[in-house]
Design a protein around this motif. Structure first.
Motif: not given
Length: 246
Positions: A19, A21-22, A24, A168, A234
């Motif tokens: 994912d 988002r993780w 980054s 999320p 989330e």
């Protein structure tokens, strides 16, 4: 751990997708580290493409699923890393410490090989309070209580930071609580195979819980009970990025 994942990990490349988002947050936490050892590297999820990486993974089934062109991988365990002391800038360990036979020895190895350690773990207490465990398969709690929790790992490493990583609602990595707002997903056998907590649970207990979940979904009871979750973007399942530096 290698035997477990040789049995349950054959579809991890499909079900446990990175994912962004993780990714980054992990990349940012690695800072300017140019070289790293990825311990419990699995299929290569969350393995940065812009660094010199040595991957360490004990499971042959996981190694076979690593994409073509992945960094070199050594079949070994965290407790005995085949890496010289201080040879890399950072050690990365993503959702693996709870599977190690001797997690304290494994963390000592991370400290030995690198001045920066970035470890993704979870707070066991949050997992124990997850609705799937609490209401459907409480037997999972017996396994979870034996696992090291993120605060314990942070204390062992003398961590400077512990960064919350919420899930999320549309999370793409099929970690156990990833489907907190999509309960129907747990009825899919492949989803369950990609969750070690479910794969290691007593099959009879898991089947009893799934029957209850199936009935609650069909009758609308799950939705009535968890209406509050359906309004959330989330959920904090206890995942924490532990950052430790000498």
């Amino acid at each position: 751990m290698d035997q477990l994942y040789d049995r349950i990990g054959t579809s991890y490349a499909r079900g446990r997708r990175t994912d962004p988002r993780w990714m980054s947050v992990i990349t940012e936490s690695l800072g300017d580290a140019e070289s790293l050892v990825n311990v419990g590297a699995g299929t290569g999820s969350y393995e940065p493409a812009d660094r010199d990486v040595i991957a360490v993974e004990p499971s042959a089934a996981m190694i076979r699923q690593r994409p073509e062109g992945s960094p070199p991988v050594v079949r070994a365990v965290a407790e005995r890393l085949p890496v010289r002391s201080g040879v890399v800038d950072a050690a990365l360990a993503v959702l693996t410490v709870h599977h190690w036979a001797d997690w304290r020895r494994g963390l000592a190895e991370l400290r030995r090989v690198a001045p920066l350690r970035v470890v993704l773990a979870y707070d066991v207490r949050r997992h124990l309070d997850y609705w799937f465990v609490r209401e459907y398969v409480p037997e999972i709690a017996d396994l979870e209580r034996r696992r090291p929790s993120a605060p314990e790992i942070a204390a062992e490493l003398g961590a400077e930071r512990m960064i919350p990583l919420p899930l999320p609602w549309d999370f793409t990595d099929g970690v156990f609580p990833a489907h907190w707002r999509r309960p129907e997903a747990y009825l899919d056998p492949e989803v369950r195979r990609n969750c070690s907590a479910l794969a290691r649970c007593d099959p009879a207990a898991a089947e009893r819980g799934l029957r209850r979940l199936r009935a609650d979904l069909a009758g609308g009871r799950w939705r009535r009970r968890h209406q509050d979750l359906l309004d959330q973007r989330e959920y904090d399942a206890g995942f924490r990025l532990v950052v430790s530096r000498d």
